[in-house]
Write a protein that holds these residues in place. Structure first.
Motif, PDB file in Angstrom:
ATOM      1  N   SER A 140      17.870  11.939  -2.282  1.00  0.00           N
ATOM      2  CA  SER A 140      19.136  12.167  -1.590  1.00  0.00           C
ATOM      3  C   SER A 140      20.262  11.377  -2.232  1.00  0.00           C
ATOM      4  O   SER A 140      21.328  11.914  -2.498  1.00  0.00           O
ATOM      5  CB  SER A 140      19.007  11.759  -0.128  1.00  0.00           C
ATOM      6  N   ALA A 141      20.008  10.102  -2.485  1.00  0.00           N
ATOM      7  CA  ALA A 141      21.101   9.207  -2.855  1.00  0.00           C
ATOM      8  C   ALA A 141      21.669   9.496  -4.233  1.00  0.00           C
ATOM      9  O   ALA A 141      22.786   9.095  -4.539  1.00  0.00           O
ATOM     10  CB  ALA A 141      20.624   7.756  -2.789  1.00  0.00           C
ATOM     11  N   LEU A 142      20.937  10.202  -5.084  1.00  0.00           N
ATOM     12  CA  LEU A 142      21.465  10.486  -6.423  1.00  0.00           C
ATOM     13  C   LEU A 142      22.349  11.725  -6.442  1.00  0.00           C
ATOM     14  O   LEU A 142      22.778  12.165  -7.491  1.00  0.00           O
ATOM     15  CB  LEU A 142      20.323  10.645  -7.432  1.00  0.00           C
ATOM     16  N   THR A 143      22.601  12.313  -5.293  1.00  0.00           N
ATOM     17  CA  THR A 143      23.532  13.440  -5.239  1.00  0.00           C
ATOM     18  C   THR A 143      24.888  12.939  -4.766  1.00  0.00           C
ATOM     19  O   THR A 143      25.035  11.776  -4.408  1.00  0.00           O
ATOM     20  CB  THR A 143      23.040  14.518  -4.269  1.00  0.00           C
ATOM     21  N   LEU A 144      25.867  13.852  -4.777  1.00  0.00           N
ATOM     22  CA  LEU A 144      27.238  13.447  -4.464  1.00  0.00           C
ATOM     23  C   LEU A 144      27.606  13.723  -3.011  1.00  0.00           C
ATOM     24  O   LEU A 144      28.754  13.629  -2.634  1.00  0.00           O
ATOM     25  CB  LEU A 144      28.199  14.222  -5.373  1.00  0.00           C
ATOM     26  N   ARG A 145      26.623  14.077  -2.204  1.00  0.00           N
ATOM     27  CA  ARG A 145      26.965  14.527  -0.852  1.00  0.00           C
ATOM     28  C   ARG A 145      27.264  13.388   0.116  1.00  0.00           C
ATOM     29  O   ARG A 145      26.578  12.364   0.099  1.00  0.00           O
ATOM     30  CB  ARG A 145      25.827  15.366  -0.291  1.00  0.00           C
ATOM     31  N   ALA A 146      28.236  13.631   0.973  1.00  0.00           N
ATOM     32  CA  ALA A 146      28.568  12.650   2.004  1.00  0.00           C
ATOM     33  C   ALA A 146      27.369  12.490   2.921  1.00  0.00           C
ATOM     34  O   ALA A 146      26.766  13.459   3.327  1.00  0.00           O
ATOM     35  CB  ALA A 146      29.770  13.131   2.803  1.00  0.00           C
ATOM     36  N   GLY A 147      27.036  11.234   3.217  1.00  0.00           N
ATOM     37  CA  GLY A 147      25.867  10.983   4.057  1.00  0.00           C
ATOM     38  C   GLY A 147      24.649  10.608   3.216  1.00  0.00           C
ATOM     39  O   GLY A 147      23.744   9.947   3.693  1.00  0.00           O
ATOM     40  N   TRP A 148      24.628  11.036   1.962  1.00  0.00           N
ATOM     41  CA  TRP A 148      23.532  10.663   1.065  1.00  0.00           C
ATOM     42  C   TRP A 148      24.030   9.725  -0.029  1.00  0.00           C
ATOM     43  O   TRP A 148      23.262   8.937  -0.563  1.00  0.00           O
ATOM     44  CB  TRP A 148      22.942  11.896   0.369  1.00  0.00           C
ATOM     45  N   ASP A 149      25.302   9.921  -0.361  1.00  0.00           N
ATOM     46  CA  ASP A 149      25.904   9.190  -1.472  1.00  0.00           C
ATOM     47  C   ASP A 149      26.067   7.729  -1.064  1.00  0.00           C
ATOM     48  O   ASP A 149      27.144   7.274  -0.735  1.00  0.00           O
ATOM     49  CB  ASP A 149      27.260   9.843  -1.787  1.00  0.00           C
ATOM     50  N   SER A 150      24.961   6.979  -1.065  1.00  0.00           N
ATOM     51  CA  SER A 150      24.971   5.632  -0.530  1.00  0.00           C
ATOM     52  C   SER A 150      24.200   4.714  -1.462  1.00  0.00           C
ATOM     53  O   SER A 150      23.174   5.083  -2.010  1.00  0.00           O
ATOM     54  CB  SER A 150      24.323   5.642   0.864  1.00  0.00           C
ATOM     55  N   THR A 151      24.702   3.504  -1.634  1.00  0.00           N
ATOM     56  CA  THR A 151      24.024   2.578  -2.542  1.00  0.00           C
ATOM     57  C   THR A 151      22.876   1.843  -1.861  1.00  0.00           C
ATOM     58  O   THR A 151      22.045   1.265  -2.524  1.00  0.00           O
ATOM     59  CB  THR A 151      25.014   1.527  -3.073  1.00  0.00           C
ATOM     60  N   ILE A 152      22.850   1.861  -0.526  1.00  0.00           N
ATOM     61  CA  ILE A 152      21.786   1.099   0.139  1.00  0.00           C
ATOM     62  C   ILE A 152      20.630   1.981   0.587  1.00  0.00           C
ATOM     63  O   ILE A 152      19.802   1.574   1.389  1.00  0.00           O
ATOM     64  CB  ILE A 152      22.314   0.311   1.359  1.00  0.00           C
ATOM     65  N   PHE A 153      20.590   3.215   0.052  1.00  0.00           N
ATOM     66  CA  PHE A 153      19.566   4.129   0.530  1.00  0.00           C
ATOM     67  C   PHE A 153      18.150   3.632   0.249  1.00  0.00           C
ATOM     68  O   PHE A 153      17.246   3.870   1.036  1.00  0.00           O
ATOM     69  CB  PHE A 153      19.784   5.533  -0.050  1.00  0.00           C
ATOM     70  N   GLY A 154      17.968   2.966  -0.891  1.00  0.00           N
ATOM     71  CA  GLY A 154      16.631   2.459  -1.223  1.00  0.00           C
ATOM     72  C   GLY A 154      16.098   1.528  -0.150  1.00  0.00           C
ATOM     73  O   GLY A 154      15.103   1.820   0.523  1.00  0.00           O
ATOM     74  N   PRO A 155      16.750   0.376   0.061  1.00  0.00           N
ATOM     75  CA  PRO A 155      16.279  -0.542   1.111  1.00  0.00           C
ATOM     76  C   PRO A 155      16.330   0.061   2.512  1.00  0.00           C
ATOM     77  O   PRO A 155      15.484  -0.260   3.356  1.00  0.00           O
ATOM     78  CB  PRO A 155      17.236  -1.737   1.003  1.00  0.00           C
ATOM     79  N   TYR A 156      17.289   0.942   2.756  1.00  0.00           N
ATOM     80  CA  TYR A 156      17.391   1.627   4.050  1.00  0.00           C
ATOM     81  C   TYR A 156      16.107   2.405   4.313  1.00  0.00           C
ATOM     82  O   TYR A 156      15.533   2.353   5.403  1.00  0.00           O
ATOM     83  CB  TYR A 156      18.614   2.536   3.984  1.00  0.00           C
ATOM     84  N   TYR A 157      15.636   3.110   3.295  1.00  0.00           N
ATOM     85  CA  TYR A 157      14.402   3.880   3.431  1.00  0.00           C
ATOM     86  C   TYR A 157      13.188   2.956   3.547  1.00  0.00           C
ATOM     87  O   TYR A 157      12.304   3.190   4.360  1.00  0.00           O
ATOM     88  CB  TYR A 157      14.217   4.782   2.205  1.00  0.00           C
ATOM     89  N   VAL A 158      13.139   1.940   2.695  1.00  0.00           N
ATOM     90  CA  VAL A 158      11.954   1.082   2.667  1.00  0.00           C
ATOM     91  C   VAL A 158      11.779   0.380   4.001  1.00  0.00           C
ATOM     92  O   VAL A 158      10.689   0.373   4.592  1.00  0.00           O
ATOM     93  CB  VAL A 158      12.052   0.060   1.516  1.00  0.00           C
ATOM     94  N   THR A 159      12.884  -0.168   4.537  1.00  0.00           N
ATOM     95  CA  THR A 159      12.754  -0.868   5.826  1.00  0.00           C
ATOM     96  C   THR A 159      12.446   0.122   6.939  1.00  0.00           C
ATOM     97  O   THR A 159      11.676  -0.177   7.853  1.00  0.00           O
ATOM     98  CB  THR A 159      14.032  -1.648   6.153  1.00  0.00           C
ATOM     99  N   GLY A 160      13.041   1.309   6.847  1.00  0.00           N
ATOM    100  CA  GLY A 160      12.734   2.343   7.839  1.00  0.00           C
ATOM    101  C   GLY A 160      11.258   2.700   7.799  1.00  0.00           C
ATOM    102  O   GLY A 160      10.637   2.952   8.835  1.00  0.00           O
ATOM    103  N   ALA A 161      10.712   2.703   6.576  1.00  0.00           N
ATOM    104  CA  ALA A 161       9.299   3.024   6.419  1.00  0.00           C
ATOM    105  C   ALA A 161       8.426   1.980   7.095  1.00  0.00           C
ATOM    106  O   ALA A 161       7.416   2.308   7.714  1.00  0.00           O
ATOM    107  CB  ALA A 161       8.957   3.115   4.937  1.00  0.00           C
ATOM    108  N   PHE A 162       8.823   0.712   6.995  1.00  0.00           N
ATOM    109  CA  PHE A 162       8.036  -0.340   7.638  1.00  0.00           C
ATOM    110  C   PHE A 162       7.969  -0.122   9.146  1.00  0.00           C
ATOM    111  O   PHE A 162       6.927  -0.310   9.772  1.00  0.00           O
ATOM    112  CB  PHE A 162       8.651  -1.716   7.341  1.00  0.00           C
ATOM    113  N   VAL A 163       9.126   0.283   9.714  1.00  0.00           N
ATOM    114  CA  VAL A 163       9.148   0.528  11.155  1.00  0.00           C
ATOM    115  C   VAL A 163       8.206   1.674  11.507  1.00  0.00           C
ATOM    116  O   VAL A 163       7.362   1.561  12.405  1.00  0.00           O
ATOM    117  CB  VAL A 163      10.586   0.827  11.626  1.00  0.00           C
ATOM    118  N   ALA A 164       8.348   2.782  10.758  1.00  0.00           N
ATOM    119  CA  ALA A 164       7.507   3.947  11.034  1.00  0.00           C
ATOM    120  C   ALA A 164       6.028   3.571  10.885  1.00  0.00           C
ATOM    121  O   ALA A 164       5.192   3.946  11.718  1.00  0.00           O
ATOM    122  CB  ALA A 164       7.866   5.076  10.070  1.00  0.00           C
TER     123      ALA A 164
END
Lengths: 313, 449, 304
Positions: B233-257
């Protein structure tokens, strides 16, 4: 339903048009004797068009070689060219001839747009205008960046093509394109029965294939023979200019007038779409100043079937 | 070694074997019904998938604008949940937390199962699954999909090894003691898989050093796995995905899940196998605290992810924020329900000791897992609804996304497959590491147990 | 039912478009019809009219070619060189049509001044041999500024002058006595050949007293060998000269596709990316292989 173009006629025509051009090469190869032994079984003759326009009967097996040959040729692109399009927004009156010509040529369904005429305005209250939107054929294309299998790629003449013989249908390119320029064959494409025997032409992207992506190709098949794209030549209002940036010349699709690209762009304050994204489009827009036609609200909109359901009706 | 010690060791081992190996030999009706219903769901899903194969992805609710739907969301969810193997075994295990011992194998099994079905979700989403080998023949090193495919496979390999290595002593025990309790083929299988484990100090030495290397290796691989997934997602230009913190956002979210999934699995396995002596309230309490900890970290990234664009309100971001935050927005209700029940409430309740008891923890875990799935939908779908350019001249169905029954069926089938893999693994292998428990209880394990 | 309504809407919309284009009337009043040509009917004015025509009218109407009747079909707008049409319309009518437009043709009263629109009328009339311009005070000016060349044009020669960065198009002509002469006041066209059509550097430009037209090349782009193909001709198309001229130096076009790019094909992966990928993948595989080897070692230790 009501006005179905006979698939036989269409596919036959395309088939001749596409294959004719490369018959010469195939003959040359078999002439070398490389294939003479392996083609003997398949003696089925089919009509082909030679380079000088004559119809001959050729071995069907040679066509299979041609697919490969055409794939290579299509991936290569035209030498020394850098194709660009200039769209004069002041001229567009939403006639939609470009859209229908495009959908006809590429065997697209009514909801599939390689080129789409949008009704848009720059900011609230600044006035609506019609904005034809093809693929931007970016020089920094976000779509080819993400393709996992090299199915979509940029050629040396600047055209971004899609190889639907290789596409795996992951739709990453659709997600990546900020211009929404790509469409997907969600079900069996239009004329898929009629196109069943046609050999694939990447530069036309016909036959379309279920489960693969399709997109504007700048009519690469037409460019190869020195003709303007389908949409450009179909426009009745002089909206489109198309040409080669290396020659610094663009030709108007309606009047066939050729002018300097650089002057056309600088004289009119041309711009590109969403330049802030850094995609470096090959499509330029001339601002919709002194519009030739009034904007009419709620004009022509989608006329296709409600749902692209039902693979074949 | 004194005779006394030897006898007490024998007694302890007998009890451990009794408690942990007996469930493997029993197939109660409830288990059969459970497996049967999972198989039924999978069969229905396969039937649905063949329809999709035949008629194309038009059978789903996806269209040209929202071109990724619940399949991709589920893929992200599976990958997220699979990350728990790394969280529990490596992060917690490596820092010397001993309480993790009875849980780590459950976590590894969840990780392996979810990593395996993640690939299936991707195949279900493909327009041309018949061309999957193109990834090998024409793989393009610049594409995040290639990175993802590579790293998912690496992760599966590591997960298998991380599950298998600590199993070796247990397999040796099974081989030694279970010959008459098991069908011949099954015993033969354990015999082969045990690799002739006899518990020599040399074997233990190799086992420990290899495990240690793998536990270190899984950290970067797991981080890469989920970071690369976020980059889809984060390597595209779309609003909502175009984010620099997507990596840690996903990783920490994964820990919760993952923490949620482990809580649920712990509860049901403990109940079904009567492992109250091994998985105790203490473990639920600890897991609850861990869940709160990772939840708070994830909350922090959530705040960053939404507050920063919400403050600036760039045109495209503003649309996105409105869709999620306003109850009038298309995904407003789903967003707030998900954030409340999937994150805010679990963190808040987890702070209080009464909620860290097994049953409430299971409920909270369930809420987290369901919330985690919906959160992935919220990450994937709403972004695609907002194209930069107006969506015009297409049927109404192109403007929105509603998954079809078929799509949901296939998705459920994939979930069922993950659960089935876990159910089979917990039946085939001891869910708790016998030798590690024995070691904790002071048994001399450097011999053939 | 649903399909029927769609067909109906399609038909009605199609009809709407058609009526828009055809059924509407020009609605010209008698007063407008009687208006006289508002500019002097001189060659200069006609040329000025041509310039405006090219900008505002040509993309629909195309070239004004003399013909007996209109030879074009929709969506192309009619050929204004049709003599039947020219005969049927007064200057005032043409002017009013340009001003108000109809259906597919936009009104130009806003974008072009009265004077400009009259100049277009003058230009259109220049292709109608039966036209008699209204008598005005300015009639005296209608005579061309330069006397009409009486000799015979033999050929056209185009050369490129490096120092001036200009093309020189020269008319080779003889006078009535057969001596070489300089043909002044001859209208010339000059094109550069491009992939999709010929690009005019000038059209209808009159030769100077040396029988030449000089045009600056500007930053005209040559092909990769430094050549361009040109066409020089008299505007009446009687004499045409085509040739290839070297105007620049061979240059290699810097094609970005040849570099290593993230957007490029897999063969052109940026090296840092390729190396990172390979190191990560094979590094991990190596460790996994080592771990598998450790399993073998454990297996080998089974006998004491």
């Amino acid at each position: 339903m009501s006005k179905k173009i006979t698939p036989e006629a269409t596919s036959r025509r395309n088939f001749l048009k596409k294959f004719g051009i490369s018959v010469g090469g195939a003959t040359a190869v078999s002439g070398l004797g490389l294939l003479s032994s392996c083609v003997s079984d398949d003696e089925e003759k089919v009509p082909m068009l030679t380079t000088d326009g004559k119809v001959i009967n050729g071995d069907k097996s040679k066509l299979k070689l041609n697919l490969n040959e055409m794939q290579i040729r299509s991936r290569e692109g035209l030498s020394g060219k850098k194709f660009v399009m200039v769209i004069d927004l002041a001229k567009c009156k939403n006639a939609r001839k470009c859209m229908s010509a495009c959908q006809g040529a590429h065997h697209l369904k009514p909801e599939q747009h390689h080129i789409n005429v949008l009704q848009t305005e720059n900011a609230e209250g600044t006035g609506f205008y019609y904005q034809p939107k093809p693929c931007m054929h970016c020089d920094n294309p976000p779509c080819t960046k993400v393709c996992p299998v090299d199915a979509t790629f940029k050629r040396k003449d600047g055209i971004v093509l899609i190889d639907n013989e290789r596409c795996i249908g992951c739709r990453f390119c659709i997600a990546a394109c900020p211009y929404s320029a790509r469409v997907f064959n969600w079900s069996e494409p239009k004329y898929y029965e009629g196109d069943a025997n046609a050999v694939y032409d990447m530069e036309l992207n016909v036959p379309q294939k279920k489960g693969t992506v399709s997109k504007c190709l700048f009519s690469a098949d037409r460019l190869r023979i020195g003709k303007l794209p389908y949409c450009v030549s179909a426009c009745p209002n002089g909206t489109y200019w198309f040409g080669d940036a290396n020659e610094d010349a663009v030709t108007n699709g309606t009047s066939k007038e050729t002018v300097r690209l650089s002057s056309l762009l600088s004289d009119n304050g041309a711009y590109t779409l969403l330049p802030e994204l850094g995609t470096k489009p090959s499509v330029y827009y001339l601002p919709p100043k002194d519009r030739m036609f009034e904007y009419k609200e709620g004009e022509l909109n989608y006329l296709g079937e409600e749902e692209p359901k039902g693979h074949h009706s | 070694m004194s005779e006394n010690k030897k006898q007490s060791d024998e007694a302890i081992m007998l009890k451990i074997r009794e408690d942990l190996l007996t469930p493997m030999t029993k197939f109660p009706l409830s288990y059969k019904i459970w497996i049967g219903s999972l198989l039924t769901i999978i069969a229905v899903a396969i039937w649905g998938y063949t329809i999709q194969l035949q008629n194309g992805l038009g059978e789903t609710g996806m269209r040209d604008y929202v071109s990724w739907g619940v399949y991709i969301a589920s893929f992200v969810f599976f990958v997220a949940t699979a990350l728990v193997g790394m969280l529990i075994s490596a992060v917690v295990g490596l820092v010397g937390q001993k309480w993790i011992t009875p849980i780590s194998r459950i976590a590894e099994m969840i990780a392996l199962a979810f990593a395996m079905v993640a690939g299936i979700a991707i195949v279900a989403d493909m327009g041309r699954p018949d061309r999957i080998l193109n990834l090998l023949f024409h793989g393009r090193f610049q594409s995040p999909i290639i990175w993802d495919v590579t790293v998912v496979n690496l992760y599966i390999f590591i997960s298998i090894l991380l599950l298998f290595l600590p199993l070796l002593p247990d397999l040796g025990i099974i081989r030694n003691h279970m010959k008459k309790d098991l069908p011949k083929w099954q015993w033969n299988m354990y015999n082969i898989l045990s690799l002739g484990w006899v518990g020599t100090p040399g074997q233990y030495k190799i086992l420990h050093s290899t495990l240690r290397v793998l536990l270190i290796l899984i950290v970067p691989v797991a981080m890469a796995l989920h970071t690369v997934t976020s980059w889809l997602s984060a390597l595209t230009l779309r609003a909502g995905w175009d984010s620099t913190i997507f990596g840690p956002y996903y990783v920490t979210g994964a820990f919760v899940a993952g923490a949620g999934a482990v809580l649920v699995a712990m509860y049901f396995i403990r109940k079904a196998y009567r492992l109250e002596d091994y998985i105790t309230d203490f473990h639920f309490d600890k897991m609850g605290k861990l869940m709160v900890l990772v939840g708070l970290v994830y909350l922090y990234f959530n705040i960053n992810e939404f507050l920063v664009p919400g403050y600036k309100m760039k045109a495209a971001d503003a649309d996105h924020i409105f869709t999620l935050f306003s109850l009038n927005g298309e995904y407003g209700v789903m967003f707030w329900l998900t954030q409340t029940f999937g994150l805010l409430l679990p963190i808040t309740l987890g702070l209080f000791k009464p909620f860290r008891k097994p049953f409430p923890m299971m409920l909270i875990g369930l809420a987290i897992v369901i919330g985690a799935w919906f959160k992935r939908v919220i990450i994937i779908v709403p972004t695609m609804i907002h194209a930069y350019l107006p969506i015009q001249n297409v049927p109404e169905s192109f403007h929105h996304y509603t998954p079809t029954g078929l799509e949901i069926t296939v998705t459920l089938g994939i979930v069922a497959m993950a659960v089935l893999i876990i159910s089979i693994l917990v039946k085939l292998f001891p869910v708790i590491s016998l030798w590690e428990i024995a070691e904790e209880k002071g048994v001399d394990i450097h011999k053939d147990l | 039912m649903n399909k029927l309504s769609k067909i109906l809407s399609f038909v009605s919309i199609s009809l709407l478009i058609l009526t828009n284009v055809q059924a509407q009337d020009w609605n010209i009043t008698a007063e407008q019809k009687d208006m006289k040509l508002g500019v002097a009917y001189t060659e200069d004015i006609q040329d000025a009219g041509n310039t405006i025509f090219k900008k505002s009218c040509k993309m629909c109407h195309g070239d004004v070619n003399i013909a007996t009747t209109n030879d074009r079909e929709l969506p192309l707008a009619p050929n204004l060189g049709a003599t039947d049409w020219q005969g049927a319309n007064t200057d005032g009518e043409i002017f009013t049509k340009i001003s108000n437009g109809k259906g597919g043709m936009p009104p130009f009263s806003g974008s072009l001044s009265d004077d400009d629109r009259w100049k277009i009328v003058a230009f259109i009339r220049s292709s109608y041999s039966d036209y008699t311009p209204p008598v005005t005070d300015a009639t005296a000016d209608t005579k061309p500024k330069t006397p009409k060349f009486e000799g015979e044009i033999k050929d056209i020669e185009a050369t490129y002058d490096d120092e001036l960065n200009s093309f020189i198009v020269r008319i080779i002509a003889v006078d009535a006595d057969g001596h070489p002469a300089k043909a002044q006041g001859i209208k010339l066209d000059f094109f550069v050949k491009r992939y999709f059509g010929d690009m005019a550097l000038f059209e209808g430009e009159r030769s100077n007293e040396d029988g030449e037209v000089i045009i600056e090349a500007g930053k005209l782009k040559a092909d990769k060998d430094g050549n361009i193909s040109i066409i020089a001709r008299t505007s009446d198309k009687a004499i045409t000269s085509e040739k290839t001229i070297t105007i620049g130096y061979a240059k290699v076009w810097d094609n970005p596709i040849l570099g290593r790019n993230i957007w490029g094909t897999s063969g052109r992966t940026p090296l840092w990316m390729l190396i990172s990928y390979l190191v990560f993948t094979f590094g991990t595989l190596l460790v996994l292989g080592w771990a598998a080897f450790q399993l073998l070692r454990i297996h080998n230790l089974r006998e004491r």
